[in-house]
Design a protein around this motif. Sequence first.
Motif, PDB file in Angstrom:
ATOM      1  N   ALA A  88      57.512   9.252  41.442  1.00 47.10           N
ATOM      2  CA  ALA A  88      56.942   7.940  41.786  1.00 47.10           C
ATOM      3  C   ALA A  88      55.941   7.482  40.733  1.00 47.10           C
ATOM      4  N   GLU A  89      55.308   8.439  40.081  1.00 46.01           N
ATOM      5  CA  GLU A  89      54.304   8.079  39.069  1.00 46.01           C
ATOM      6  C   GLU A  89      54.932   7.721  37.741  1.00 46.01           C
ATOM      7  N   ARG A  90      56.233   7.975  37.596  1.00 45.76           N
ATOM      8  CA  ARG A  90      56.870   7.787  36.298  1.00 45.76           C
ATOM      9  C   ARG A  90      57.848   6.621  36.258  1.00 45.76           C
ATOM     10  N   ILE A  91      58.111   6.015  37.403  1.00 43.84           N
ATOM     11  CA  ILE A  91      59.083   4.911  37.459  1.00 43.84           C
ATOM     12  C   ILE A  91      58.375   3.687  38.037  1.00 43.84           C
ATOM     13  N   PRO A  92      58.437   2.525  37.353  1.00 45.84           N
ATOM     14  CA  PRO A  92      57.656   1.364  37.800  1.00 45.84           C
ATOM     15  C   PRO A  92      57.903   0.982  39.259  1.00 45.84           C
ATOM     16  N   THR A  93      59.165   0.882  39.671  1.00 44.61           N
ATOM     17  CA  THR A  93      59.435   0.536  41.073  1.00 44.61           C
ATOM     18  C   THR A  93      60.154   1.702  41.730  1.00 44.61           C
ATOM     19  N   PHE A  94      59.438   2.381  42.601  1.00 41.84           N
ATOM     20  CA  PHE A  94      59.962   3.598  43.223  1.00 41.84           C
ATOM     21  C   PHE A  94      59.855   3.446  44.734  1.00 41.84           C
ATOM     22  N   THR A  95      60.966   3.584  45.436  1.00 40.79           N
ATOM     23  CA  THR A  95      60.926   3.457  46.905  1.00 40.79           C
ATOM     24  C   THR A  95      61.475   4.723  47.537  1.00 40.79           C
ATOM     25  N   LEU A  96      60.665   5.322  48.380  1.00 39.28           N
ATOM     26  CA  LEU A  96      61.084   6.542  49.074  1.00 39.28           C
ATOM     27  C   LEU A  96      61.415   6.203  50.520  1.00 39.28           C
ATOM     28  N   ILE A  97      62.698   6.371  50.859  1.00 43.71           N
ATOM     29  CA  ILE A  97      63.187   6.064  52.205  1.00 43.71           C
ATOM     30  C   ILE A  97      63.558   7.405  52.838  1.00 43.71           C
ATOM     31  N   THR A  98      62.992   7.703  53.989  1.00 37.78           N
ATOM     32  CA  THR A  98      63.323   9.003  54.588  1.00 37.78           C
ATOM     33  C   THR A  98      63.855   8.851  56.006  1.00 37.78           C
ATOM     34  N   GLN A  99      64.769   9.770  56.352  1.00 36.65           N
ATOM     35  CA  GLN A  99      65.201   9.880  57.749  1.00 36.65           C
ATOM     36  C   GLN A  99      64.347  10.919  58.462  1.00 36.65           C
ATOM     37  N   ASN A 100      63.481  11.583  57.713  1.00 38.86           N
ATOM     38  CA  ASN A 100      62.691  12.671  58.307  1.00 38.86           C
ATOM     39  C   ASN A 100      61.554  12.127  59.164  1.00 38.86           C
ATOM     40  N   VAL A 101      61.287  12.861  60.235  1.00 40.87           N
ATOM     41  CA  VAL A 101      60.228  12.434  61.153  1.00 40.87           C
ATOM     42  C   VAL A 101      58.939  13.229  60.906  1.00 40.87           C
ATOM     43  N   ASP A 102      58.947  14.091  59.866  1.00 42.42           N
ATOM     44  CA  ASP A 102      57.716  14.811  59.505  1.00 42.42           C
ATOM     45  C   ASP A 102      56.912  13.970  58.511  1.00 42.42           C
ATOM     46  N   ASP A 103      55.718  14.497  58.133  1.00 45.92           N
ATOM     47  CA  ASP A 103      54.865  13.752  57.190  1.00 45.92           C
ATOM     48  C   ASP A 103      54.685  14.530  55.882  1.00 45.92           C
ATOM     49  N   LEU A 104      55.686  15.343  55.544  1.00 48.05           N
ATOM     50  CA  LEU A 104      55.512  16.212  54.365  1.00 48.05           C
ATOM     51  C   LEU A 104      55.576  15.428  53.051  1.00 48.05           C
ATOM     52  N   HIS A 105      56.320  14.320  53.009  1.00 50.83           N
ATOM     53  CA  HIS A 105      56.290  13.484  51.792  1.00 50.83           C
ATOM     54  C   HIS A 105      54.875  12.956  51.551  1.00 50.83           C
ATOM     55  N   GLU A 106      54.262  12.447  52.612  1.00 55.51           N
ATOM     56  CA  GLU A 106      52.906  11.897  52.482  1.00 55.51           C
ATOM     57  C   GLU A 106      51.930  12.988  52.051  1.00 55.51           C
ATOM     58  N   ARG A 107      52.075  14.176  52.681  1.00 56.28           N
ATOM     59  CA  ARG A 107      51.135  15.256  52.339  1.00 56.28           C
ATOM     60  C   ARG A 107      51.351  15.774  50.935  1.00 56.28           C
ATOM     61  N   ALA A 108      52.524  15.512  50.338  1.00 57.70           N
ATOM     62  CA  ALA A 108      52.754  15.895  48.933  1.00 57.70           C
ATOM     63  C   ALA A 108      52.251  14.806  47.984  1.00 57.70           C
ATOM     64  N   SER A 110      53.211  11.268  48.226  1.00 54.96           N
ATOM     65  CA  SER A 110      54.040  10.063  48.099  1.00 54.96           C
ATOM     66  C   SER A 110      53.425   8.921  48.913  1.00 54.96           C
ATOM     67  N   PRO A 111      53.186   7.777  48.259  1.00 52.60           N
ATOM     68  CA  PRO A 111      52.649   6.639  49.009  1.00 52.60           C
ATOM     69  C   PRO A 111      53.783   5.791  49.603  1.00 52.60           C
ATOM     70  N   ASN A 112      53.477   4.968  50.592  1.00 47.34           N
ATOM     71  CA  ASN A 112      54.396   3.941  51.125  1.00 47.34           C
ATOM     72  C   ASN A 112      55.783   4.470  51.510  1.00 47.34           C
ATOM     73  N   VAL A 113      55.830   5.584  52.197  1.00 49.79           N
ATOM     74  CA  VAL A 113      57.132   6.139  52.593  1.00 49.79           C
ATOM     75  C   VAL A 113      57.726   5.285  53.720  1.00 49.79           C
ATOM     76  N   ILE A 114      58.998   4.946  53.609  1.00 45.10           N
ATOM     77  CA  ILE A 114      59.681   4.199  54.675  1.00 45.10           C
ATOM     78  C   ILE A 114      60.342   5.215  55.613  1.00 45.10           C
ATOM     79  N   HIS A 115      59.894   5.255  56.871  1.00 42.40           N
ATOM     80  CA  HIS A 115      60.445   6.209  57.849  1.00 42.40           C
ATOM     81  C   HIS A 115      61.484   5.497  58.708  1.00 42.40           C
TER      82      HIS A 115
END
Length: 257
Positions: A88-108, A110-115
């Motif tokens: 996410a820090e290396r690509i100007p427009t980065f969108t993370l879309i997850t089907q996961n119901v945990d918060d491990l992306h955020e805790r790693a 990742s900002p603005n995760v789409i759940h």
Amino acid sequence: MDAKLIAAFRRARSLSVLTGAGVSAASGIPTFRDKQTGLWENFDAAELATPGAFRRDPALVWGWYEWRRMQVLRAEPNPAHRALAAMAERIPTFTLITQNVDDLHERAGSPNVIHLHGELARPYCEACRQPYVHPPGIPELPEGGAQLEPPRCQACGARVRPGVVWFGESLPELDWLAALEAVKTCEVFLSVGTSAFVQPAASLIDLANRVGAVTVQINPNPTDADRAVAFALRGPAGELLPQLVHEVWEGKGSALK
Ligand code: BV8
Ligand code: ZN
């Protein structure tokens, strides 16, 4: 890794990523459909992950989701989550879309995760939708959970329900629209750790192909999407994602070296 794949990532100004349960597998969170270890191997989805199940036996369903929330609270992000945060820090427009119901992306990080399928940590009132805040601490529950009466809403007294999207329910509209918009405009689309079985999330892979994105999948096992993607990388996300980040941005020929 394939030189064309590395070049596509280096060129990309916009990247959309769809993640599934396989990304959290190395953190000890069970997937849904893997043989032996998948949740649906041991539990009946219709008895637990539908609105009808909650109507019939709210204590069974609430107790099962509390057990899953406990697993997530005890888990830590793994190298796959961290590699996606680094991307996410290396690509100007980065969108993370997850089907996961945990918060491990955020805790790693990742900002603005789409759940797309909601979040275990965000239950809400089934009548007035007021969010419910869990008391602090980690619940102690046996394997599979135990019968637990759902709490009552502080505003209206109705039952509180898990904050996830059940089968037969619509996805949160704004999140779904944001995911569609990101995929329609991405140059590279990466699907990681999902069986690509559950709709409409899986349809994002077809959409990415239709709009001409370079499509990539990371999975140790064959999936329905194998033939739909330009690059199917076979292996665990915790190994292949860090390797991808390394080869694209830190490896030979990288401008960031
Ligand atoms: C909807 C709840 C509109 C929360 C989940 C056609 C036929 C029949 C039914 C349908 C159909 N089209 C649509 C439907 C309906 C249904 C659906 O798709 N059903 C399926 C079974 C066919 N979809 C819906 O109902 C959706 N809503 O369509 O709304 C509507 C409304 C009313 C009436 C009609 C339509 C709602 C879907 C939400 C479902 N909620 N769970 C919870 O309890 O957690 S589904 C569940 O599956 C999870 O949420 C999960 O996120 C999701 C996707 O699963 P995956 O993440 O892909 O996990 P899976 O175990 O399958 O795969 C893991 C993968 O990881 C494997 O491939 C494995 O190889 C890989 N892996 C393992 N280790 C690693 C790894 N990969 C990388 N690294 C590793 N280390
Ligand atoms: Zn309420």
